[in-house]
Design an enzyme around this catalytic site. Structure first.
Site, PDB file in Angstrom:
ATOM      1  N   SER A 164      -4.868  -9.329  -3.070  1.00 48.72           N
ATOM      2  CA  SER A 164      -5.665 -10.371  -4.588  1.00 48.72           C
ATOM      3  C   SER A 164      -5.008 -11.182  -5.177  1.00 48.72           C
ATOM      4  O   SER A 164      -4.910 -12.279  -5.759  1.00 48.72           O
ATOM      5  CB  SER A 164      -6.382  -9.341  -5.311  1.00 48.72           C
ATOM      6  OG  SER A 164      -5.424  -8.961  -5.931  1.00 48.72           O
ATOM      7  N   ASN A 168       1.113  -1.285   0.027  1.00 47.80           N
ATOM      8  CA  ASN A 168       0.028  -0.352  -0.322  1.00 47.80           C
ATOM      9  C   ASN A 168       1.462   1.531   0.089  1.00 47.80           C
ATOM     10  O   ASN A 168       1.984   1.235   0.690  1.00 47.80           O
ATOM     11  CB  ASN A 168      -0.711   0.126   1.735  1.00 47.80           C
ATOM     12  CG  ASN A 168      -2.027  -1.256   1.020  1.00 47.80           C
ATOM     13  OD1 ASN A 168      -1.948  -2.108   0.207  1.00 47.80           O
ATOM     14  ND2 ASN A 168      -2.593  -1.149   2.326  1.00 47.80           N
ATOM     15  N   GLY A 189      -5.135  -8.931   2.659  1.00 48.42           N
ATOM     16  CA  GLY A 189      -6.210  -8.640   1.912  1.00 48.42           C
ATOM     17  C   GLY A 189      -5.122  -7.934   0.936  1.00 48.42           C
ATOM     18  O   GLY A 189      -4.878  -6.240   0.373  1.00 48.42           O
ATOM     19  N   HIS A 202       5.852  -0.981  -3.063  1.00 47.67           N
ATOM     20  CA  HIS A 202       5.302   0.316  -3.401  1.00 47.67           C
ATOM     21  C   HIS A 202       5.282   1.523  -3.647  1.00 47.67           C
ATOM     22  O   HIS A 202       4.828   2.719  -4.724  1.00 47.67           O
ATOM     23  CB  HIS A 202       4.214  -0.487  -4.628  1.00 47.67           C
ATOM     24  CG  HIS A 202       3.598  -1.606  -4.686  1.00 47.67           C
ATOM     25  ND1 HIS A 202       2.476  -2.798  -4.876  1.00 47.67           N
ATOM     26  CD2 HIS A 202       4.722  -2.879  -5.499  1.00 47.67           C
ATOM     27  CE1 HIS A 202       3.025  -3.701  -5.679  1.00 47.67           C
ATOM     28  NE2 HIS A 202       4.225  -3.846  -5.425  1.00 47.67           N
TER      29      HIS A 202
HETATM   30  P1  OAD Z   1      -6.577  -6.020  -5.142  1.00 46.53           P
HETATM   31  O1  OAD Z   1      -7.543  -5.078  -5.414  1.00 46.53           O
HETATM   32  O2  OAD Z   1      -6.243  -6.467  -6.127  1.00 46.53           O
HETATM   33  O3  OAD Z   1      -7.168  -6.639  -3.519  1.00 46.53           O
HETATM   34  C1  OAD Z   1      -7.355  -6.779  -2.503  1.00 46.53           C
HETATM   35  C2  OAD Z   1      -7.875  -7.898  -1.480  1.00 46.53           C
HETATM   36  O4  OAD Z   1      -8.545  -7.415  -0.603  1.00 46.53           O
HETATM   37  C3  OAD Z   1      -8.885  -8.775  -2.589  1.00 46.53           C
HETATM   38  O5  OAD Z   1      -8.312  -9.624  -2.783  1.00 46.53           O
HETATM   39  C4  OAD Z   1     -10.565  -8.256  -1.643  1.00 46.53           C
HETATM   40  O6  OAD Z   1     -11.444  -9.334  -1.843  1.00 46.53           O
HETATM   41  C5  OAD Z   1      -9.321  -8.029  -0.111  1.00 46.53           C
HETATM   42  N1  OAD Z   1     -10.240  -7.278   0.357  1.00 46.53           N
HETATM   43  C6  OAD Z   1     -11.493  -6.398   0.328  1.00 46.53           C
HETATM   44  N2  OAD Z   1     -12.109  -5.529   1.194  1.00 46.53           N
HETATM   45  C7  OAD Z   1     -11.054  -6.643   2.989  1.00 46.53           C
HETATM   46  C8  OAD Z   1     -11.904  -6.907   4.039  1.00 46.53           C
HETATM   47  N3  OAD Z   1     -12.196  -5.609   4.219  1.00 46.53           N
HETATM   48  N4  OAD Z   1     -10.912  -7.081   4.566  1.00 46.53           N
HETATM   49  C9  OAD Z   1      -9.792  -8.659   3.960  1.00 46.53           C
HETATM   50  N5  OAD Z   1      -9.738  -8.004   2.763  1.00 46.53           N
HETATM   51  C10 OAD Z   1     -10.561  -7.796   1.873  1.00 46.53           C
HETATM   52  O7  OAD Z   1      -4.974  -5.032  -4.298  1.00 46.53           O
HETATM   53  P2  OAD Z   1      -3.934  -5.292  -3.717  1.00 46.53           P
HETATM   54  O8  OAD Z   1      -3.893  -6.988  -3.671  1.00 46.53           O
HETATM   55  O9  OAD Z   1      -3.021  -5.108  -2.841  1.00 46.53           O
HETATM   56  O10 OAD Z   1       0.548  -1.280  -7.041  1.00 46.53           O
HETATM   57  O11 OAD Z   1      -2.965  -5.523  -5.556  1.00 46.53           O
HETATM   58  C11 OAD Z   1      -1.651  -5.301  -5.673  1.00 46.53           C
HETATM   59  C12 OAD Z   1      -1.375  -4.269  -6.270  1.00 46.53           C
HETATM   60  O12 OAD Z   1      -1.937  -3.637  -7.412  1.00 46.53           O
HETATM   61  C13 OAD Z   1      -1.340  -2.745  -5.014  1.00 46.53           C
HETATM   62  O13 OAD Z   1      -0.219  -2.604  -4.452  1.00 46.53           O
HETATM   63  C14 OAD Z   1      -0.803  -1.947  -7.363  1.00 46.53           C
HETATM   64  C15 OAD Z   1      -1.861  -2.464  -7.807  1.00 46.53           C
HETATM   65  O14 OAD Z   1      -1.655  -2.529  -9.262  1.00 46.53           O
HETATM   66  C16 OAD Z   1       1.120  -0.610  -7.788  1.00 46.53           C
HETATM   67  O15 OAD Z   1       0.088   0.840  -7.320  1.00 46.53           O
HETATM   68  C17 OAD Z   1       2.308  -0.674  -7.919  1.00 46.53           C
END
Ligand code: OAD
Length: 233
Positions: A178, A92, A176, A109
């Protein structure tokens, strides 16, 4: 688990969702009608710096309206009280972990509240809008400052320290995220290969969910404090 064990925690946008920050890949996700290539690549910044600045200026402004939630606070408590090794690696770019009090933290990141001067290579704290004409506080050159964010196609920060911590980890916990973006999505395999136990805490199974030994599905604001209580109990 022994209180001297080494823990590595990876967090993603899901841990900040209950603070009111949008995740990336939800239906109402953060890219908000923008294609990733238009706002989160170095090429986009060369092509249309005004649009890229506008996107990150809005995200920086939004941080002033949100607070850490129970999950950030629980991890900060674990950081303060865990006597073994601990590293929180966040994907994040918000500052909610540190505002909750976490210290053993890396932003792989980058950080939206920082700027990076492409002229003198300095990185520095940045409040408010940046915009195209921002001047570097160090070399004073205007128009060469970008948000200190790792864009697609760029190398995440602190990879050596992260790899080192994963090699020594007894427990790896992913919260949290994906599991869609590498190299972070591969940390579970590295840790497991070196013998760590692995746990996923997420709203739903991630893309890599089958790689984890343990899985807890629910809201981070509920599941993370429960897990931290168990660890410190
Ligand atoms: P994502 O938006 O891909 O995934 C978020 C995850 O959090 C999903 O699997 C949701 O199911 C879960 N989620 C949502 N609400 C939640 C809650 N209240 N409690 C627990 N889990 C919850 O975000 P990231 O995996 O962080 O990179 O994405 C990775 C990277 O992709 C980011 O850092 C960003 C983006 O491109 C850059 O900016 C370089």
């Amino acid at each position: 688990m022994d209180r001297l064990s080494n823990i590595v925690i990876l967090t993603g946008a899901g841990i900040s969702a209950e603070s009111g920050l949008q995740t990336f890949r939800a239906a109402d996700g953060l890219w908000e009608g923008h294609r990733v290539e238009d706002v989160a690549t170095p090429e986009a910044f060369v092509r249309n710096p005004a649009l890229v600045h506008q996107f990150y200026d809005a995200r920086r402004a939004r941080l002033g309206e949100v607070e850490p939630n129970a999950a950030h606070i629980a991890l900060a408590r674990l950081d303060a009280e865990w006597r073994g090794g601990l590293l929180i690696v966040t994907q994040n770019v918000d500052d909610l972990h540190e505002r909750a009090g976490a210290r053993r933290l890396l932003h792989m990141h980058g950080e939206v509240r920082k700027g990076w001067c492409l002229r003198c290579n300095e990185r520095f704290a940045w409040e408010g809008a940046m915009g195209e004409e921002a001047a570097c506080p160090s070399c004073e050159t205007a128009g060469m400052v970008r948000p200190d964010i790792v864009w697609f196609g760029e190398m995440p920060y602190d990879m050596e320290r992260i790899e080192e911590a994963l090699m020594k980890a007894d427990l790896f916990v992913s919260i949290g995220t994906s599991g869609a973006v590498y190299p972070a999505a591969g940390f579970v395999q590295t840790a497991a290969y070196r013998g760590a136990r692995t746990l996923e805490i997420n709203l739903e199974p991630s893309q890599g969910s089958l790689s984890f030994d343990g899985r807890r599905y629910g809201r981070a604001g509920e599941e993370v404090p429960k897990w931290v209580d168990e660890m410190l109990g």
